[in-house]
Design an enzyme around this catalytic site. Structure first.
Site, PDB file in Angstrom:
ATOM      1  N   HIS A 113       0.854  -1.194   0.000  1.00  0.00           N
ATOM      2  CA  HIS A 113       0.000   0.000   0.000  1.00  0.00           C
ATOM      3  C   HIS A 113       0.889   1.243   0.000  1.00  0.00           C
ATOM      4  CE1 HIS A 113      -1.542   3.223   2.777  1.00  0.00           C
ATOM      5  NE2 HIS A 113      -2.477   3.240   1.853  1.00  0.00           N
ATOM      6  N   TYR A 133       0.313   9.198  -0.849  1.00  0.00           N
ATOM      7  CA  TYR A 133       0.930  10.508  -0.607  1.00  0.00           C
ATOM      8  C   TYR A 133      -0.118  11.577  -0.873  1.00  0.00           C
ATOM      9  CZ  TYR A 133       5.125   7.883  -0.097  1.00  0.00           C
ATOM     10  OH  TYR A 133       6.034   6.964   0.368  1.00  0.00           O
TER      11      TYR A 133
END
Length: 342
Positions: free
Chosen positions: A112, A115
């Protein structure tokens, strides 16, 4: 008082995150060799939209999703206002790229990445991270993932990884199971260059203590932008070598069953504890994109116990507990002796 972000802050972060989505999708298609991402663009009634890309039934990936979104709204949900009270009453802007990959082969970990960047009135902040969830333990894979992300953080500031690594262990933790979701990676949130690096809720945890010892952060907007850029670029070199090593390893139906069982933990975390999922649902996000993180198949089994000394037991007893993956010699020796190093 926070310094104002650059005039082109929204455009700059949006372009960074769109480029990250493109690069990741291209790298994943290349290594998969069969699967292709399909793209769906969408608009949000309250403002903004995004593009969701999903690859299904590839040669490597059972399902892979890489999403970009850029959204605006009138008022942030209380879950964020409690962390950033100065944002109350202000319109907000958020942009982010998030990714979850569910490989078919149980020897390739789920991974995973996320940002993101927020602005709301006088406040702005960056957040993000990447974490790895193996089903079968190999210390060399874990080390490669951590090494690349450590390097990316240290390009910006030598102290960041010391906080982001334990913060990740703290965040990706299933309290109701008393175990980590995987072997961690990095995690950070509410980074605006003011105050201490750690902005989580556990003031007694390792991340908070390390952050306290380091003292005040002196990073600016450009430093934190570079952090997101460096960490985003670290993803492919942190993960593709694992695929290259494991993709041709044959697996049994028992190993596939164990993978599906452990995927159940992934579902539990995302639906019960994950702040990104909760934020998306609280702000009328696109449900299909928010729940793209869930695996296409998972299973639960009452009272499951792994056989002592099995790889399944090593996963649940060692690889779902925070460790000093890069430096612990005893752990390295144990993994070598039990054929779970490489």
């Amino acid at each position: 008082m926070l310094k104002e972000p650059p005039k082109n802050s929204r455009e700059k972060t949006k372009n960074l995150l769109l480029t990250l989505q493109d690069k990741i999708c291209s790298g994943l298609e290349n290594i998969d060799g069969k699967g292709k991402f399909t793209e769906e663009s969408w608009l949000r009634d309250e403002g903004g939209g995004g593009r969701s890309r999903v690859l299904k039934n590839g040669s490597i990936f059972e399902q892979a999703g890489v999403n970009f979104s850029e959204v605006q709204g009138k008022e942030l949900p209380q879950s964020i206002i409690s962390q950033r009270p100065e944002a109350k009453g202000h319109e907000w802007f958020a942009t982010g790229t998030s990714m979850v990959l569910h490989p078919k082969n149980p020897f390739i970990p789920t991974v995973h990445l996320n940002y993101r960047y927020f602005e709301a009135g006088p406040v702005w902040w960056f957040g993000g991270g990447a974490d790895l969830t193996p089903f079968y333990p190999y210390l060399s894979d874990v080390r490669n993932f951590h090494k690349e992300h450590k390097k990316a953080c240290e390009k910006v500031d030598k102290d960041l990884h010391k906080v982001f690594k334990p913060w990740c262990d703290e965040y990706f933790f299933l309290k109701h199971r008393n175990e980590s979701r995987g072997i961690g990676g990095i995690f950070y949130d509410y980074q605006d260059g003011s105050g201490n690096i750690y902005r989580g809720n556990n003031q007694n945890g390792e991340a908070s203590k390390v952050s306290e010892n380091i003292g005040k952060s002196n990073l600016n907007w450009d430093n934190l932008f570079s952090l997101a850029e460096n960490c985003g670029q670290a993803f492919l070199p942190s993960y593709l070598p694992i695929i290259e090593k494991r993709a041709n390893k044959t697996y049994t139906s028992k190993e596939r069953e164990f993978q599906l069982y452990r995927r159940g933990r992934y579902v539990e975390f995302n639906l019960v504890w994950d702040r990104g999922t909760i934020f998306g649902l609280q702000t009328n996000g696109r449900t299909e994109s928010i729940l793209m993180s869930l695996p296409p198949l998972a299973r639960w089994e009452y009272g499951y116990k792994a056989k002592k000394g099995s790889r399944e037991e090593f996963l649940t007893s060692i690889f779902t507990k925070p460790q000093d993956w890069l430096n612990d010699k005893d752990l390295e020796n144990f993994c070598m002796e039990n054929n779970i190093f490489d």
